[in-house]
Design an enzyme around this catalytic site. Structure first.
Site, PDB file in Angstrom:
ATOM      1  N   ALA A   1      13.338 -32.809  10.241  1.00 15.09           N
ATOM      2  CA  ALA A   1      13.882 -32.930   8.661  1.00 15.09           C
ATOM      3  C   ALA A   1      12.571 -33.795   8.041  1.00 15.09           C
ATOM      4  CB  ALA A   1      14.853 -33.832   8.455  1.00 15.09           C
TER       5      ALA A   1
ATOM      6  N   GLU B   1      27.680 -18.835  19.026  1.00 15.03           N
ATOM      7  CA  GLU B   1      27.880 -20.173  19.286  1.00 15.03           C
ATOM      8  C   GLU B   1      29.586 -20.365  18.806  1.00 15.03           C
ATOM      9  OE1 GLU B   1      25.214 -23.669  19.748  1.00 15.03           O
ATOM     10  OE2 GLU B   1      23.731 -22.066  19.151  1.00 15.03           O
TER      11      GLU B   1
ATOM     12  N   HIS C   1      30.271 -32.844  21.524  1.00 19.86           N
ATOM     13  CA  HIS C   1      29.955 -31.656  22.043  1.00 19.86           C
ATOM     14  C   HIS C   1      31.032 -31.233  23.270  1.00 19.86           C
ATOM     15  CE1 HIS C   1      27.877 -27.954  23.409  1.00 19.86           C
ATOM     16  NE2 HIS C   1      27.053 -27.986  22.504  1.00 19.86           N
TER      17      HIS C   1
ATOM     18  N   ARG D   1      34.008 -26.324  17.645  1.00 22.57           N
ATOM     19  CA  ARG D   1      33.551 -27.278  18.441  1.00 22.57           C
ATOM     20  C   ARG D   1      34.755 -28.336  18.635  1.00 22.57           C
ATOM     21  NH1 ARG D   1      27.403 -28.737  18.152  1.00 22.57           N
ATOM     22  NH2 ARG D   1      27.184 -26.602  18.917  1.00 22.57           N
TER      23      ARG D   1
ATOM     24  N   HIS E   1      27.738 -36.126  20.063  1.00 21.70           N
ATOM     25  CA  HIS E   1      26.602 -35.095  19.862  1.00 21.70           C
ATOM     26  C   HIS E   1      25.662 -35.286  18.351  1.00 21.70           C
ATOM     27  CE1 HIS E   1      24.446 -31.552  20.641  1.00 21.70           C
ATOM     28  NE2 HIS E   1      24.924 -31.140  19.368  1.00 21.70           N
TER      29      HIS E   1
ATOM     30  N   ARG F   1      30.636 -29.955  12.062  1.00 26.68           N
ATOM     31  CA  ARG F   1      29.447 -28.820  11.674  1.00 26.68           C
ATOM     32  C   ARG F   1      29.625 -27.805  12.354  1.00 26.68           C
ATOM     33  NH1 ARG F   1      24.321 -28.517  14.874  1.00 26.68           N
ATOM     34  NH2 ARG F   1      25.220 -29.972  16.177  1.00 26.68           N
TER      35      ARG F   1
HETATM   36  C1  FAD Z   1      20.746 -31.981  23.065  1.00 28.34           C
HETATM   37  C2  FAD Z   1      20.888 -31.670  21.621  1.00 28.34           C
HETATM   38  C3  FAD Z   1      21.024 -30.030  21.572  1.00 28.34           C
HETATM   39  C4  FAD Z   1      21.074 -29.925  20.218  1.00 28.34           C
HETATM   40  N1  FAD Z   1      21.028 -28.361  19.803  1.00 28.34           N
HETATM   41  C5  FAD Z   1      21.035 -27.926  18.519  1.00 28.34           C
HETATM   42  C6  FAD Z   1      20.950 -26.470  18.213  1.00 28.34           C
HETATM   43  O1  FAD Z   1      20.797 -25.640  19.213  1.00 28.34           O
HETATM   44  N2  FAD Z   1      20.981 -26.143  17.065  1.00 28.34           N
HETATM   45  C7  FAD Z   1      20.861 -27.303  15.896  1.00 28.34           C
HETATM   46  O2  FAD Z   1      21.135 -26.876  14.800  1.00 28.34           O
HETATM   47  N3  FAD Z   1      21.116 -28.525  16.219  1.00 28.34           N
HETATM   48  C8  FAD Z   1      20.989 -28.830  17.579  1.00 28.34           C
HETATM   49  N4  FAD Z   1      21.298 -30.081  17.710  1.00 28.34           N
HETATM   50  C9  FAD Z   1      21.426 -31.074  16.552  1.00 28.34           C
HETATM   51  C10 FAD Z   1      19.683 -31.269  15.993  1.00 28.34           C
HETATM   52  O3  FAD Z   1      19.003 -31.070  17.148  1.00 28.34           O
HETATM   53  C11 FAD Z   1      19.624 -32.674  15.489  1.00 28.34           C
HETATM   54  O4  FAD Z   1      20.810 -32.721  14.354  1.00 28.34           O
HETATM   55  C12 FAD Z   1      18.363 -32.507  14.375  1.00 28.34           C
HETATM   56  O5  FAD Z   1      17.372 -32.290  15.183  1.00 28.34           O
HETATM   57  C13 FAD Z   1      17.888 -33.983  13.788  1.00 28.34           C
HETATM   58  O6  FAD Z   1      16.989 -33.796  13.121  1.00 28.34           O
HETATM   59  P1  FAD Z   1      16.375 -35.006  12.429  1.00 28.34           P
HETATM   60  O7  FAD Z   1      14.925 -34.540  11.653  1.00 28.34           O
HETATM   61  O8  FAD Z   1      17.458 -35.327  11.378  1.00 28.34           O
HETATM   62  O9  FAD Z   1      16.341 -36.255  13.464  1.00 28.34           O
HETATM   63  P2  FAD Z   1      15.598 -36.411  14.688  1.00 28.34           P
HETATM   64  O10 FAD Z   1      14.937 -35.083  15.206  1.00 28.34           O
HETATM   65  O11 FAD Z   1      16.306 -37.183  16.004  1.00 28.34           O
HETATM   66  O12 FAD Z   1      14.476 -37.318  14.336  1.00 28.34           O
HETATM   67  C14 FAD Z   1      14.778 -38.778  14.178  1.00 28.34           C
HETATM   68  C15 FAD Z   1      13.262 -39.310  14.066  1.00 28.34           C
HETATM   69  O13 FAD Z   1      13.423 -40.627  13.375  1.00 28.34           O
HETATM   70  C16 FAD Z   1      12.619 -41.529  14.040  1.00 28.34           C
HETATM   71  N5  FAD Z   1      13.543 -42.961  13.675  1.00 28.34           N
HETATM   72  C17 FAD Z   1      14.615 -43.183  13.647  1.00 28.34           C
HETATM   73  N6  FAD Z   1      14.870 -44.376  13.126  1.00 28.34           N
HETATM   74  C18 FAD Z   1      13.612 -44.763  12.699  1.00 28.34           C
HETATM   75  C19 FAD Z   1      13.141 -45.941  11.880  1.00 28.34           C
HETATM   76  N7  FAD Z   1      14.064 -47.186  11.799  1.00 28.34           N
HETATM   77  N8  FAD Z   1      11.849 -46.283  11.731  1.00 28.34           N
HETATM   78  C20 FAD Z   1      10.795 -45.015  12.142  1.00 28.34           C
HETATM   79  N9  FAD Z   1      11.365 -43.919  12.659  1.00 28.34           N
HETATM   80  C21 FAD Z   1      12.632 -43.822  12.909  1.00 28.34           C
HETATM   81  C22 FAD Z   1      12.797 -41.275  15.404  1.00 28.34           C
HETATM   82  O14 FAD Z   1      11.836 -41.847  15.986  1.00 28.34           O
HETATM   83  C23 FAD Z   1      12.540 -39.913  15.321  1.00 28.34           C
HETATM   84  O15 FAD Z   1      11.204 -39.468  14.888  1.00 28.34           O
HETATM   85  C24 FAD Z   1      21.072 -30.817  19.038  1.00 28.34           C
HETATM   86  C25 FAD Z   1      21.096 -31.986  19.380  1.00 28.34           C
HETATM   87  C26 FAD Z   1      21.001 -32.563  20.748  1.00 28.34           C
HETATM   88  C27 FAD Z   1      20.823 -33.937  20.931  1.00 28.34           C
HETATM   89  N1  ASP Z   2      23.510 -25.068  19.098  1.00 33.20           N
HETATM   90  C1  ASP Z   2      24.387 -26.662  19.485  1.00 33.20           C
HETATM   91  C2  ASP Z   2      23.770 -27.085  20.528  1.00 33.20           C
HETATM   92  C3  ASP Z   2      24.194 -26.320  21.925  1.00 33.20           C
HETATM   93  O1  ASP Z   2      25.427 -26.062  22.212  1.00 33.20           O
HETATM   94  O2  ASP Z   2      23.044 -25.461  21.882  1.00 33.20           O
HETATM   95  C4  ASP Z   2      24.136 -27.292  18.374  1.00 33.20           C
HETATM   96  O3  ASP Z   2      24.078 -26.874  17.006  1.00 33.20           O
HETATM   97  O4  ASP Z   2      24.406 -28.408  18.333  1.00 33.20           O
END
Ligand code: FAD
Ligand code: ASP
Length: 528
Positions: free
Chosen positions: A28, A129, A239, A287, A346, A381
């Site tokens: 994001a 999924e 999860h 899920r 998760h 979700r």
């Molecule tokens: C193992 C796993 C598998 C997943 N598989 C899937 C999938 O297949 N498909 C799917 O759609 N979703 C999946 N998800 C969910 C998805 O990956 C996450 O919800 C998504 O990537 C979150 O993105 P984000 O940019 O919101 O946060 P993140 O990618 O978690 O990034 C957060 C950022 O914020 C920073 N940060 C936090 N607090 C602070 C602060 N106070 N000051 C400065 N920096 C800060 C961190 O350092 C990091 O850089 C999965 C999640 C996990 C854990």
């Molecule tokens: N795709 C899943 C993670 C997985 O089971 O691969 C998610 O959205 O979190």
């Protein structure tokens, strides 16, 4: 709940200014930073962890993007599956808006160099999924989609200041004017009329989670402190299939749902299939349904895990290299062995209330990605809708932030209010015991009482994450106590029925106390 009180003044060692501060370097944050930079905004991107300290990096299964009619899919069908998984709490307009933007977001990622898996016909390979009626999930590196998304975005936005934690969003007379942050160079401020929170999730609230150590709910605490509203935080997705090892805590390896999408199924320790009857989609039910079925089976059989049978999947090692590596490291070969799994924390379905452009109710404050609540996820979700949301709303927030360009951003006195903080291990044990897959009034009351008694500590960079987790736990526990019904991933053993669909809304009142609204509407009638 203990309010924020007092306010030590940190010594400010560095200063910068920008049109937009992006807090977070995952899908994001980077999508927003790239889109705002393209529009000529001066962007400062701060991330407390390194490029691999994001949930984005670990995402496995893929990105849910509606396919074409020729592929048996449509926007309507994707919207339908999303709303069905969200059990009445999705905002259908928001769902449609985000789902419709999926194909363009995917093309944007490809234009940045991301490479997705393709079939022998050259078309993008798509998997299934839980909760999806069709194969619509595109993936990269088999089960390493997140790593490819993170690589492509990080390569396109190399100027992220890693190792910098944002500790306060600074607001003057109702308008955002910048942030207070801490890095190896000490405390500093960035003057900016727009701040985007893209801080990810809150998995560290629980003893076992798929999330990285950085997932400490910082954005929830920052947004509340700045005056924004938090919605639906009680909906934490557990999860169903996380690799189990006796006594293990901390970040646990995920076994992607796509493994079931390719034909695996769940069995209990005596080999009985137990999910098939709980939903028409059987092992590929949404899920929340599968996690509840596993929790119930574990309770009935007195076991701490169940098994995933993936032995029928040919080419498992090449299709799922990430899962294979985790399993082999634990002495399990999915081609020959059953995989021991149990549910673990998760994903946070609720978060900072925003529109589909990332705008919160505080002028100049934006939120996108897992920290935000746009209305896409409702009470649960749909799998792989998170990367989609991060890409789409992140990019849009970068556009919307341009409307703040040229506004005043003068930071006056900066203080660090003391705030309640519970030691992390104590908090995780409390939440795991009382606010997990299945909850009840007594357990949630225990959490609320314990948090009420949490000591107020002077805020500094070493307690910041625990304080943020404590704040998020307070919001979650209040909302979960008030929600006297079972819906989506909030299951109350004492309230199995469902009420008329309402979101929980929490903010700080003028005295700084955490206050929940609309409580009486969250009380139940009718079955889930
Ligand atoms: C193992 C796993 C598998 C997943 N598989 C899937 C999938 O297949 N498909 C799917 O759609 N979703 C999946 N998800 C969910 C998805 O990956 C996450 O919800 C998504 O990537 C979150 O993105 P984000 O940019 O919101 O946060 P993140 O990618 O978690 O990034 C957060 C950022 O914020 C920073 N940060 C936090 N607090 C602070 C602060 N106070 N000051 C400065 N920096 C800060 C961190 O350092 C990091 O850089 C999965 C999640 C996990 C854990
Ligand atoms: N795709 C899943 C993670 C997985 O089971 O691969 C998610 O959205 O979190």
């Amino acid at each position: 709940m203990t309010p924020s009180v007092g306010g030590a003044e940190p010594s400010i060692g560095w200063e910068a200014s920008a049109d937009l501060v992006v807090v977070g370097g995952g899908v994001a944050g980077l999508s927003a930073a790239i889109s705002a930079t393209r529009r000529g905004l001066r962007v400062v991107t701060l991330a407390k962890g390194d490029a691999s300290g994001t949930s984005t990096q670990y995402a496995q299964g893929g990105i849910a993007v509606p396919g074409t009619a020729a592929e048996g899919d449509s926007v309507d069908s994707h919207v339908h599956d999303t709303c069905e998984a969200g059990v009445g709490l999705c905002d259908e307009d928001a769902v449609r808006s985000i789902v419709e933007a999926g194909p363009a977001a995917l093309s944007m990622l490809e234009s940045l160099g991301a490479v997705f898996d393709r079939g022998v016909d050259g078309a993008r390979a798509r998997t299934r999924e839980g909760g999806h009626r069709v194969r619509r999930i595109v993936h990269a590196g088999g089960d390493a989609t997140g790593a490819e998304v993170q690589r492509a975005l990080s390569d396109s936005m190399p100027s992220v200041l890693h190792g910098t934690s944002v500790i306060r969003v600074l607001v003057d007379r109702g308008d955002v004017v910048g942030v207070l942050a801490h890095s190896a160079a000490g405390y500093g401020v960035v003057h900016a009329p727009a701040v985007l929170l893209a801080t990810g999730g809150l998995g560290q609230l629980f003893s076992c989670s798929t999330n990285p150590p950085e997932a400490t709910a910082d954005g929830i605490a920052l947004a509340l402190d700045a005056g924004a509203e938090i919605m639906d935080l009680e909906f934490v997705q557990f999860h169903p299939t996380v690799l189990f090892a006796p006594g293990s805590t901390g970040r646990r390896p995920l076994v992607s749902e796509a493994v079931r999408g390719e034909g695996a199924h769940l069995v209990d320790l005596t080999g009985i299939r137990f999910v098939a009857d709980s939903h028409p989609l059987g092992d590929l039910a949404p899920r929340d349904v599968v996690s509840r079925a596993i929790a119930e089976r574990m309770r009935l059989t007195g076991s701490d895990h169940v098994m995933l049978d993936a032995r029928a999947i040919r080419h498992f090692h090449t299709r799922f290299p990430t899962v294979t590596a985790s399993c082999l490291a634990a002495g399990i070969d999915p081609l020959d062995d059953l995989i021991p799994i149990a549910p673990a924390a998760h994903y946070s379905c609720g978060g900072v209330a925003t529109d589909v452009w990332g705008r919160t109710s505080v002028p100049g404050l934006f939120a996108a990605g897992e920290v935000a609540r746009t209305g896409l996820h409702g009470a649960n979700r749909l799998a792989s809708n998170s990367l989609l949301e991060g890409l789409v709303v992140g990019e849009r927030a970068g556009i919307a932030a341009a409307e703040r360009r040229g506004r005043r951003a003068e930071i006056g006195d900066v203080s660090l209010p003391s705030t309640a903080s519970m030691p992390r291990a104590t908090l995780q044990a409390l939440m795991t015991e009382n606010a997990g897959v299945v909850r009840d009034a007594e357990g949630l009351e225990t959490v609320v009482r314990a948090l009420d008694g949490a000591r107020a500590v002077e805020m500094h960079e070493k307690v910041w994450e625990d304080a943020a987790l404590t704040t998020a736990a307070s919001v979650l526990a209040l909302a979960a106590s008030a929600r006297e019904e079972s819906r989506g991933c909030h299951t109350r053993r004492d309230c199995p029925d469902m009420s008329s669909a309402r979101s929980s809304r929490v903010r700080r009142d003028e005295a700084g106390d955490i206050e929940i609204r609309g409580v009486e509407e969250l009380t139940g009638v009718g079955r889930q």
